[in-house]
Design an enzyme around this catalytic site. Structure first.
Site, short mmCIF file in Angstrom:
data_model
loop_
_atom_site.label_atom_id
_atom_site.label_comp_id
_atom_site.label_asym_id
_atom_site.label_seq_id
_atom_site.Cartn_x
_atom_site.Cartn_y
_atom_site.Cartn_z
N GLN A 66 71.90 -57.30 13.53
CA GLN A 66 72.10 -56.20 14.47
C GLN A 66 72.59 -54.95 13.75
O GLN A 66 73.42 -55.03 12.84
CB GLN A 66 73.11 -56.60 15.55
N CYS B 82 65.02 -56.15 24.46
CA CYS B 82 65.05 -54.79 23.92
C CYS B 82 63.87 -53.96 24.42
O CYS B 82 63.68 -52.83 23.97
CB CYS B 82 65.05 -54.82 22.39
#
Length: 469
Positions: free
Chosen positions: A291, A416
């Protein structure tokens, strides 16, 4: 000069009232009922624009001048906002960016219309206190432009490099390292890649930082395994940029648009960078996915944990697992975590991370989730819940069907991409009730939004798995 059927020409200017924002952060206006997309403008603004592209069903334009300005406009955006990607919303004040991202989820649901979508509850977007300098990794191409060495990002839709060593969303340590590294490379007169002739060696500089330890990992992506003056270069980096604890080289020959090649070797220093999320440590190889916004990642995983409400008897499937960040963050609270990931390197990292944290109840396997999941069920696995975090393409159709047929009590879907998320919910909502949706702003100043969705099996559906209530 191209002319549309509406008698507009490229280069022609007109006045436009902006009605709403699109999924890429652009403003949307209408001319004779035909849609025009214009970056850097906001709803309610009146703008003079120039037509830049004509397509059969839409047009594109660029802002020339604002005649009426929105009260939600950021009047001091970065000068890079109009030159490179990653700052598409920098002209919008941050509270309104959060509202926009919530609205994009509503819009995706309206378009795909999963069962009961009008009643879905989308929480306010979880934002950042400081929505700048959050990216812990930079992948910046390096080129010679007009005799000057430039390191940065491409202009959208082009191969022109823009100097981005002041990029306001990149981590401060990453920028500091690149600002010192570029002059060092120039002093060694290294052969820089030239795409026109597919010659030269050094293509891209990749820096991943851990600001809490003030350490970083550096990777040279090259067109050849040769790296002239390698030892002297490494010694100079060690002396002048001591924050770099690892130097690697990735071989990516040819004119491919992909940044990374398949082969990476450590030239000097540590083989991994250690990063921490919560109480779990992760060792990251140079090419490992991780991330990019750790502040928001911790908030994201807190949301997952709250929705999961884990129990010591639970068996959790961590699908599309990457290096195991989600599953390993939960492993100490459940009986078993089993994960799937298509990248063999990521699977190696995930299992190594389990060992690093002494988590003997977590295991990751390499392969497509749609193939591994039915195999696990045949082996007698009885998952209490499945956590899915797919790529932007969404869930595989076969896996969607397995989820609908496996009588799970609970699914947690991290996404996402609002479009593929809403499309997948259309299938899953046939069997599962969408209980709550929590958007999290992982990428401030951009139109991207991450969401966490809690799905529970409808009471009317026959349940063969009662391990999770």
């Amino acid at each position: 000069m191209k002319t549309s059927q509406w008698h507009l020409k490229i280069g022609q200017s007109l006045t436009l009232t902006i009605k709403k924002m699109g999924i890429n952060g652009e403003g949307i206006g209408y001319w004779r009922n035909h849609v025009i997309f214009v970056p850097q403008v906001l709803p309610g603004e009146i703008a003079t624009i120039e037509i830049t592209h004509i397509a059969p069903n839409y047009l594109r334009g660029r802002l020339i001048k604002l005649k009426k300005t929105s009260p939600h406009r950021n009047l001091q955006p970065s000068v890079l906002a109009k030159q490179v990607g990653g700052l598409e919303l920098a002209h919008l004040l941050y509270p309104q960016q959060l509202s926009y991202k919530q609205a994009m989820l509503h819009e995706a649901l309206r378009h795909f219309r999963p069962r009961g979508w009008q009643k879905y509850h989308i929480q306010p977007t979880i934002g950042m206190n400081d929505p700048w300098h959050y990216r812990n990794k930079a992948q910046f191409p390096i080129r010679i432009v007009n005799g000057k060495l430039i390191c940065g990002l491409f202009k959208p839709g082009s191969h022109t490099i823009v100097d981005c060593l002041e990029m306001p969303t990149q981590g401060s340590l990453t920028l500091s390292i690149l600002q010192r590294l570029v002059p060092l490379i120039q002093s060694f007169n290294l052969p820089i890649y030239q795409p026109e002739s597919n010659s030269g060696i050094l293509k891209t500089l990749v820096v991943r930082e851990n600001p809490s330890t003030n350490q970083a990992q550096l990777t040279f992506i090259t067109n050849s395994w040769k790296l002239p003056q390698k030892r002297a270069l490494i010694a100079a980096i060690h002396q002048k940029i001591p924050e770099v604890i690892s130097i690697a080289q990735n071989f990516n020959p040819g004119t491919t648009s992909l940044i990374w090649g398949t082969d990476t070797k450590i030239l000097w220093g540590q083989s991994h960078l250690i990063e921490t999320i919560g109480k779990i440590q992760f060792q990251l190889s140079p090419a490992a996915f991780f991330q990019l916004n750790l502040t928001q990642t911790e908030k994201l995983y807190q949301v997952v944990q709250q929705m999961l409400n884990p129990r010591p008897t639970d068996t959790i499937v961590d699908a599309y697992a990457g290096v195991g960040t989600i599953g390993l963050s939960l492993a100490a609270q459940v009986q078993t975590v089993i994960g799937s990931e298509i990248s063999s390197a990521a699977v190696r990292d995930a299992n190594a991370n389990a060992e690093l944290n002494h988590l003997t109840n977590a295991h990751y396997e390499c392969g497509r989730t749609a193939q591994l999941y039915p195999q696990w069920l045949q082996r007698g696995l009885q998952p209490s819940a499945v956590i899915v975090d797919p790529p932007r393409t969404g869930l595989e159709p076969e896996f969607l069907q397995f989820l609908n047929q496996s009588h799970l009590s609970k699914i947690i879907y991290l996404s996402c991409n609002p479009s593929t998320w809403a499309r997948d919910l259309r299938t899953l909502s046939q069997v599962y009730h969408i209980q709550t949706i929590q958007p999290v702003d992982m990428f401030p100043q951009t139109p991207h939004v991450e969401s966490v969705t809690l799905l529970k099996r409808r009471r009317s559906s026959k349940q063969s798995n009662r391990n999770f209530e």
